[in-house]
Enzyme design. Structure first.
Site, PDB file in Angstrom:
ATOM      1  N   GLN A  53      36.889  14.659  25.044  1.00 33.27           N
ATOM      2  CA  GLN A  53      36.956  15.296  26.357  1.00 33.27           C
ATOM      3  C   GLN A  53      38.050  14.654  27.194  1.00 33.27           C
ATOM      4  O   GLN A  53      38.826  15.326  27.877  1.00 33.27           O
ATOM      5  CB  GLN A  53      35.618  15.154  27.088  1.00 33.27           C
ATOM      6  CG  GLN A  53      34.598  16.218  26.758  1.00 33.27           C
ATOM      7  CD  GLN A  53      33.443  16.185  27.752  1.00 33.27           C
ATOM      8  OE1 GLN A  53      33.063  15.145  28.263  1.00 33.27           O
ATOM      9  NE2 GLN A  53      32.885  17.339  28.021  1.00 33.27           N
ATOM     10  N   TRP A  54      38.103  13.346  27.153  1.00 34.89           N
ATOM     11  CA  TRP A  54      39.057  12.567  27.938  1.00 34.89           C
ATOM     12  C   TRP A  54      40.494  12.892  27.524  1.00 34.89           C
ATOM     13  O   TRP A  54      41.395  12.996  28.355  1.00 34.89           O
ATOM     14  CB  TRP A  54      38.783  11.092  27.710  1.00 34.89           C
ATOM     15  CG  TRP A  54      39.163  10.156  28.811  1.00 34.89           C
ATOM     16  CD1 TRP A  54      40.328  10.132  29.522  1.00 34.89           C
ATOM     17  CD2 TRP A  54      38.356   9.087  29.317  1.00 34.89           C
ATOM     18  NE1 TRP A  54      40.310   9.107  30.427  1.00 34.89           N
ATOM     19  CE2 TRP A  54      39.110   8.450  30.323  1.00 34.89           C
ATOM     20  CE3 TRP A  54      37.098   8.605  28.999  1.00 34.89           C
ATOM     21  CZ2 TRP A  54      38.632   7.341  31.029  1.00 34.89           C
ATOM     22  CZ3 TRP A  54      36.623   7.513  29.693  1.00 34.89           C
ATOM     23  CH2 TRP A  54      37.383   6.897  30.699  1.00 34.89           C
ATOM     24  N   GLU A 109      44.877   4.663  20.196  1.00 30.69           N
ATOM     25  CA  GLU A 109      43.488   4.573  19.760  1.00 30.69           C
ATOM     26  C   GLU A 109      43.379   3.842  18.426  1.00 30.69           C
ATOM     27  O   GLU A 109      44.253   3.968  17.558  1.00 30.69           O
ATOM     28  CB  GLU A 109      42.921   5.994  19.618  1.00 30.69           C
ATOM     29  CG  GLU A 109      41.455   6.061  19.284  1.00 30.69           C
ATOM     30  CD  GLU A 109      40.962   7.506  19.281  1.00 30.69           C
ATOM     31  OE1 GLU A 109      40.180   7.860  18.377  1.00 30.69           O
ATOM     32  OE2 GLU A 109      41.368   8.285  20.172  1.00 30.69           O
ATOM     33  N   SER A 123      42.186   3.199  14.681  1.00 28.96           N
ATOM     34  CA  SER A 123      42.130   4.201  13.616  1.00 28.96           C
ATOM     35  C   SER A 123      41.403   3.655  12.391  1.00 28.96           C
ATOM     36  O   SER A 123      41.694   2.541  11.928  1.00 28.96           O
ATOM     37  CB  SER A 123      43.544   4.624  13.207  1.00 28.96           C
ATOM     38  OG  SER A 123      43.497   5.453  12.064  1.00 28.96           O
ATOM     39  N   ARG A 179      41.851   4.792   9.612  1.00 31.53           N
ATOM     40  CA  ARG A 179      42.771   4.810   8.469  1.00 31.53           C
ATOM     41  C   ARG A 179      43.164   3.393   8.105  1.00 31.53           C
ATOM     42  O   ARG A 179      43.519   3.111   6.965  1.00 31.53           O
ATOM     43  CB  ARG A 179      44.042   5.591   8.826  1.00 31.53           C
ATOM     44  CG  ARG A 179      43.876   7.087   8.931  1.00 31.53           C
ATOM     45  CD  ARG A 179      45.237   7.758   9.061  1.00 31.53           C
ATOM     46  NE  ARG A 179      46.037   7.529   7.860  1.00 31.53           N
ATOM     47  CZ  ARG A 179      47.367   7.607   7.833  1.00 31.53           C
ATOM     48  NH1 ARG A 179      48.042   7.869   8.937  1.00 31.53           N
ATOM     49  NH2 ARG A 179      48.019   7.409   6.710  1.00 31.53           N
ATOM     50  N   ARG A 190      35.918   7.533   5.688  1.00 29.75           N
ATOM     51  CA  ARG A 190      35.385   7.803   7.027  1.00 29.75           C
ATOM     52  C   ARG A 190      34.788   9.206   7.148  1.00 29.75           C
ATOM     53  O   ARG A 190      34.056   9.487   8.099  1.00 29.75           O
ATOM     54  CB  ARG A 190      36.482   7.613   8.081  1.00 29.75           C
ATOM     55  CG  ARG A 190      37.673   8.534   7.893  1.00 29.75           C
ATOM     56  CD  ARG A 190      38.771   8.245   8.891  1.00 29.75           C
ATOM     57  NE  ARG A 190      39.970   9.030   8.580  1.00 29.75           N
ATOM     58  CZ  ARG A 190      41.030   9.140   9.378  1.00 29.75           C
ATOM     59  NH1 ARG A 190      41.036   8.513  10.537  1.00 29.75           N
ATOM     60  NH2 ARG A 190      42.075   9.857   9.012  1.00 29.75           N
ATOM     61  N   ARG A 221      35.630  14.774  36.514  1.00 29.24           N
ATOM     62  CA  ARG A 221      34.513  14.221  35.740  1.00 29.24           C
ATOM     63  C   ARG A 221      33.456  13.500  36.582  1.00 29.24           C
ATOM     64  O   ARG A 221      32.467  13.020  36.020  1.00 29.24           O
ATOM     65  CB  ARG A 221      35.049  13.294  34.646  1.00 29.24           C
ATOM     66  CG  ARG A 221      35.852  14.063  33.592  1.00 29.24           C
ATOM     67  CD  ARG A 221      35.042  15.206  33.017  1.00 29.24           C
ATOM     68  NE  ARG A 221      35.843  16.077  32.155  1.00 29.24           N
ATOM     69  CZ  ARG A 221      35.384  17.176  31.568  1.00 29.24           C
ATOM     70  NH1 ARG A 221      34.127  17.548  31.769  1.00 29.24           N
ATOM     71  NH2 ARG A 221      36.166  17.921  30.813  1.00 29.24           N
TER      72      ARG A 221
END
Length: 236
Positions: A77-78, A100, A102, A104, A172, A200
């Site tokens: 959402q952000w 962000e 990850s 991976r 994942r 918000r």
């Protein structure tokens, strides 16, 4: 305070910031080759005027950086505010960054948001989105237990896949996603932060992201009291 706890395991941390209410004033006054050295009542009146009349570029000379740890459903959402910030009506703000963690690359123990039995909400009566009243404790207890079992099964399959030699970026896929916590840095101008807050902090926003918006406000308002006071929509 630079860290604010949110939900069961989440948080918002103020990492860094640049500028002050005085920075907003001086950005506006540079057109006349003027500068203030200390915030005065006259300067606060100028901030009020800028916010009221929609002269928002001076507020984009102030930047804030946060570290956020939140469930994926909140993060996605952000993220819309980063994508839309350069095109949103009345903002024109492209001064945002998002980095962000990850899966991976990392295989740290996954963490999940698990609502307590008294935190499950019913569907709304007159809307296709949002939520209604809190469900009864009996139903809530059952839902919490079912979610825990579902997460445990997913984590077990994820760990088995890693042990079998599967790469992290595919392993994942076994993890339940929307409640899984993710960590990111969000850097944005003061105007963009207030645009996020105006959206918000509304009563009809999803409760979980409302809680994060309240944390952002608590961490930010002491730094820019005059500007945030004027940029936020007045609520009862």
């Amino acid at each position: 305070m630079t860290l604010y706890q949110v939900l069961d395991k989440g948080y918002v941390r103020l990492v860094n910031h640049m500028g002050s209410d005085l920075s907003v004033v001086n950005a506006a006054r540079v057109s006349y080759a003027k500068e203030s050295n200390e915030l005065s009542d006259k300067d606060i009146r100028l901030i009020k005027f800028l916010a009221r009349e929609g002269h928002t570029s001076p507020f984009r000379h102030v930047m804030l950086q946060y570290e956020i740890y939140a469930p994926l459903m909140v993060a996605r959402q952000w993220w819309k505010y980063v994508i839309g910030s350069a095109h949103a009506e009345g903002t024109g703000d492209s001064l945002e960054a998002w980095n962000e963690s990850s899966r991976r690359y990392i295989t740290e123990e996954p963490t999940f948001y698990i609502p307590n039995s008294d935190e499950w909400r019913s569907k709304p009566e007159n809307s296709k989105q949002g939520s209604g009243e809190v469900l009864g404790n009996e139903v809530g207890t059952q839902l919490t237990q079912e979610l825990i079992e579902y997460i445990e099964l997913g984590v077990q399959k994820y760990e088995s896949a890693i042990e079998a030699g599967l790469c992290a970026e595919q392993a994942r896929l076994f993890l339940p996603s929307y409640g899984m916590y993710v960590r990111w840095y969000w850097t944005a101008s003061l105007q963009s932060v207030c645009h996020f807050l105006n959206q918000r902090l509304e009563h009809d926003a999803q409760k979980e992201i409302q809680d994060y918006a309240k944390a952002i406000l608590e961490l930010s308002k002491p730094l820019y009291p005059a500007s945030i006071q004027e940029l936020l929509v007045k609520r009862d």
